[in-house]
Design a protein around this motif. Structure first.
Motif, PDB file in Angstrom:
ATOM      1  N   VAL A  71       7.581  -2.098  -5.491  1.00  0.00           N
ATOM      2  CA  VAL A  71       7.190  -1.117  -4.472  1.00  0.00           C
ATOM      3  C   VAL A  71       7.431   0.302  -4.979  1.00  0.00           C
ATOM      4  CG1 VAL A  71       7.646  -0.266  -2.146  1.00  0.00           C
ATOM      5  CG2 VAL A  71       7.593  -2.724  -2.568  1.00  0.00           C
ATOM      6  N   ALA A  72       8.560   0.511  -5.656  1.00  0.00           N
ATOM      7  CA  ALA A  72       8.851   1.839  -6.220  1.00  0.00           C
ATOM      8  C   ALA A  72       7.783   2.261  -7.221  1.00  0.00           C
ATOM      9  CB  ALA A  72      10.221   1.834  -6.879  1.00  0.00           C
ATOM     10  N   GLU A  73       7.298   1.325  -8.008  1.00  0.00           N
ATOM     11  CA  GLU A  73       6.237   1.636  -8.970  1.00  0.00           C
ATOM     12  C   GLU A  73       4.956   2.046  -8.253  1.00  0.00           C
ATOM     13  OE1 GLU A  73       3.779  -0.486 -12.652  1.00  0.00           O
ATOM     14  OE2 GLU A  73       5.610  -1.422 -11.867  1.00  0.00           O
ATOM     15  N   ALA A  74       4.641   1.368  -7.144  1.00  0.00           N
ATOM     16  CA  ALA A  74       3.470   1.743  -6.347  1.00  0.00           C
ATOM     17  C   ALA A  74       3.655   3.131  -5.736  1.00  0.00           C
ATOM     18  CB  ALA A  74       3.223   0.711  -5.259  1.00  0.00           C
ATOM     19  N   MET A  75       4.877   3.448  -5.313  1.00  0.00           N
ATOM     20  CA  MET A  75       5.161   4.771  -4.764  1.00  0.00           C
ATOM     21  C   MET A  75       4.971   5.847  -5.832  1.00  0.00           C
ATOM     22  SD  MET A  75       8.514   3.799  -2.442  1.00  0.00           S
ATOM     23  CE  MET A  75       8.785   5.451  -1.776  1.00  0.00           C
ATOM     24  N   ASN A  76       5.387   5.561  -7.063  1.00  0.00           N
ATOM     25  CA  ASN A  76       5.164   6.494  -8.178  1.00  0.00           C
ATOM     26  C   ASN A  76       3.677   6.687  -8.435  1.00  0.00           C
ATOM     27  OD1 ASN A  76       7.936   6.756  -8.641  1.00  0.00           O
ATOM     28  ND2 ASN A  76       7.969   5.071 -10.132  1.00  0.00           N
ATOM     29  N   PHE A  77       2.950   5.584  -8.440  1.00  0.00           N
ATOM     30  CA  PHE A  77       1.503   5.619  -8.680  1.00  0.00           C
ATOM     31  C   PHE A  77       0.801   6.488  -7.644  1.00  0.00           C
ATOM     32  CE2 PHE A  77      -2.744   3.862  -7.857  1.00  0.00           C
ATOM     33  CZ  PHE A  77      -3.302   3.842  -9.128  1.00  0.00           C
ATOM     34  N   ARG A 281      -4.385  15.259  13.575  1.00  0.00           N
ATOM     35  CA  ARG A 281      -4.232  13.823  13.339  1.00  0.00           C
ATOM     36  C   ARG A 281      -3.215  13.577  12.221  1.00  0.00           C
ATOM     37  NH1 ARG A 281      -8.120  15.950  10.408  1.00  0.00           N
ATOM     38  NH2 ARG A 281      -8.672  15.128   8.350  1.00  0.00           N
ATOM     39  N   ILE A 282      -2.710  12.350  12.178  1.00  0.00           N
ATOM     40  CA  ILE A 282      -1.967  11.845  11.029  1.00  0.00           C
ATOM     41  C   ILE A 282      -2.746  10.660  10.481  1.00  0.00           C
ATOM     42  CG2 ILE A 282       0.140  10.728  10.194  1.00  0.00           C
ATOM     43  CD1 ILE A 282       1.705  12.204  12.314  1.00  0.00           C
ATOM     44  N   GLU A 283      -3.077  10.718   9.207  1.00  0.00           N
ATOM     45  CA  GLU A 283      -3.758   9.607   8.560  1.00  0.00           C
ATOM     46  C   GLU A 283      -2.724   8.753   7.838  1.00  0.00           C
ATOM     47  OE1 GLU A 283      -6.812  11.163   6.046  1.00  0.00           O
ATOM     48  OE2 GLU A 283      -7.984  11.988   7.727  1.00  0.00           O
ATOM     49  N   VAL A 284      -2.711   7.459   8.150  1.00  0.00           N
ATOM     50  CA  VAL A 284      -1.767   6.517   7.550  1.00  0.00           C
ATOM     51  C   VAL A 284      -2.484   5.726   6.458  1.00  0.00           C
ATOM     52  CG1 VAL A 284      -0.178   4.605   7.972  1.00  0.00           C
ATOM     53  CG2 VAL A 284      -0.596   6.303   9.778  1.00  0.00           C
ATOM     54  N   ASN A 285      -1.895   5.697   5.268  1.00  0.00           N
ATOM     55  CA  ASN A 285      -2.417   4.904   4.155  1.00  0.00           C
ATOM     56  C   ASN A 285      -1.288   4.017   3.637  1.00  0.00           C
ATOM     57  OD1 ASN A 285      -5.235   6.114   3.523  1.00  0.00           O
ATOM     58  ND2 ASN A 285      -3.908   7.896   3.729  1.00  0.00           N
ATOM     59  N   THR A 286      -1.493   2.720   3.681  1.00  0.00           N
ATOM     60  CA  THR A 286      -0.449   1.781   3.285  1.00  0.00           C
ATOM     61  C   THR A 286      -0.848   1.059   2.011  1.00  0.00           C
ATOM     62  OG1 THR A 286       0.084   1.485   5.614  1.00  0.00           O
ATOM     63  CG2 THR A 286       1.014  -0.106   4.074  1.00  0.00           C
ATOM     64  N   MET A 287       0.044   1.104   1.019  1.00  0.00           N
ATOM     65  CA  MET A 287      -0.254   0.572  -0.313  1.00  0.00           C
ATOM     66  C   MET A 287       0.656  -0.605  -0.642  1.00  0.00           C
ATOM     67  SD  MET A 287      -0.284   2.566  -4.024  1.00  0.00           S
ATOM     68  CE  MET A 287      -1.926   3.260  -3.773  1.00  0.00           C
ATOM     69  N   GLY A 288       0.057  -1.637  -1.234  1.00  0.00           N
ATOM     70  CA  GLY A 288       0.816  -2.783  -1.707  1.00  0.00           C
ATOM     71  C   GLY A 288       1.191  -2.640  -3.165  1.00  0.00           C
ATOM     72  N   LYS A 292      -3.188  -0.829  -4.318  1.00  0.00           N
ATOM     73  CA  LYS A 292      -4.397  -0.652  -3.524  1.00  0.00           C
ATOM     74  C   LYS A 292      -4.020  -0.444  -2.063  1.00  0.00           C
ATOM     75  CE  LYS A 292      -7.307  -3.501  -6.558  1.00  0.00           C
ATOM     76  NZ  LYS A 292      -8.167  -4.718  -6.636  1.00  0.00           N
ATOM     77  N   ILE A 293      -4.784   0.428  -1.404  1.00  0.00           N
ATOM     78  CA  ILE A 293      -4.578   0.678   0.019  1.00  0.00           C
ATOM     79  C   ILE A 293      -5.133  -0.503   0.806  1.00  0.00           C
ATOM     80  CG2 ILE A 293      -5.111   2.197   1.958  1.00  0.00           C
ATOM     81  CD1 ILE A 293      -3.328   3.514  -0.108  1.00  0.00           C
ATOM     82  N   PHE A 294      -4.290  -1.131   1.635  1.00  0.00           N
ATOM     83  CA  PHE A 294      -4.787  -2.265   2.415  1.00  0.00           C
ATOM     84  C   PHE A 294      -4.846  -1.982   3.917  1.00  0.00           C
ATOM     85  CE2 PHE A 294      -0.179  -3.115   2.060  1.00  0.00           C
ATOM     86  CZ  PHE A 294       0.155  -3.390   3.378  1.00  0.00           C
TER      87      PHE A 294
END
Length: 304
Positions: A71-77, A281-288, A292-294
């Motif tokens: 997850v930390a690697e995805a946060m860095n990406f 607005r607040i746009e929420v983007n959730t990454m796995g 990739k944003i799912f």
């Protein structure tokens, strides 16, 4: 037709033409004045597509194991492509018992890249965190930027309120404190975070005690977003009495989850959430962990 008659018609047409040109000129000038006035009004209001703040959230992270690093690697990406400098860390920061001597393995090393780029983490206490000295070593740890068991801070147009949702919390004074802070806040966006969920389709489900204590305040003072962990999955609700509830407890491990009538999206996936805050607005983007944003969601601004 006589010459005088032709001259009269020609001069009349010139007069009409002149009047038309003059009218067009005056209309254009008036429109320009109106446009200048309009642009002044518009300039006084932030454009609706102006990004005010970007931040991220993650919870139940403190294992130091493979899932946390993924997850930390995805946060860095994500940070490399969409820079942010604030992370909400919604509890269970150190497993299994909140031992501060593990801080290197469960926080400083996994998030070294973000920390080296001045990304600030703001934490709250989870149920595992209070097993050692009631969480006091974590409150004192500079990297968690905590100002107490519950506290508030503001970033741009967003004011954040961190709660202590543990069973031994100082509930009476905390509720009084929250109402005082919410009542005096003039921030357009109000975001509350704590470890325990109010609404969840996972293991812990719905917390009637938290709903009773805090939802009336959320409604009264227009809290638009609550972020939590504790349940090890991802879930985003529709607005419930004006507040969206977002679980990001899959920062290191996952458990099964389901769906409820108020669920917009839920997933048993390692993930973190990112938030782009705009005036409307607040746009929420959730990454796995596949980077990739799912899930993509929008929290619309609603004034009181």
């Amino acid at each position: 037709m006589s010459l005088k008659r032709r001259q009269f018609l020609f001069l009349s047409s010139l007069g009409t033409l002149g009047t038309g040109v003059l009218g067009w000129t005056l209309t254009r000038q008036n429109n320009q004045v109106a446009n200048i006035a309009d642009s002044t009004v518009i300039a006084a209001t932030p454009p609706q597509n102006e990004l005010l703040l970007r931040f991220a959230s993650v919870a139940d992270t403190g294992t130091g194991a493979k899932g946390q690093y993924a997850v930390a690697e995805a946060m860095n990406f994500y940070h490399q492509r969409n820079p942010y400098d604030l992370v909400v860390l919604a509890g269970d920061n150190i497993y299994n018992d909140g031992e501060i001597e593990k801080i290197g393995a469960v926080f400083e090393r996994p998030y070294a890249n973000l920390l080296s780029q001045d990304v600030k983490f703001h934490a709250c206490l989870g149920n595992h965190d209070i097993r050692t000295e009631n969480g006091n070593p974590q409150i004192k740890y500079p990297g968690f930027n905590m100002q107490g068991r519950y506290y508030t801070f503001r970033r741009d147009a967003v004011q954040f309120f961190a709660l202590d949702t543990n069973r031994n919390a100082d509930w009476k004074n905390q509720v009084i404190w929250l109402e005082q802070e919410l009542s005096r806040s003039d921030a357009p966006w109000k975001v509350v975070f704590g470890h325990d969920p109010f609404y969840s389709s996972g293991h812990y489900g719905v917390s009637q005690s938290l709903i009773k204590r805090f939802v009336p305040l959320f409604k009264k003072y227009n809290v638009q977003l609550y972020i939590n962990g504790h349940d090890h999955h991802y879930e985003r609700t529709s607005a419930i009495e004006g507040t969206t509830y977002l679980t990001t407890g899959s920062g290191a491990g996952v458990r099964p989850t389901g769906r409820s009538k108020w669920t917009e999206y839920s997933a048993e996936r390692l993930a973190f959430a990112a938030y782009d805050v705009y005036p409307d607005r607040i746009e929420v983007n959730t990454m796995g962990t596949d980077k990739k944003i799912f899930d993509k969601g929008v929290i619309k601004f609603k004034s009181v």
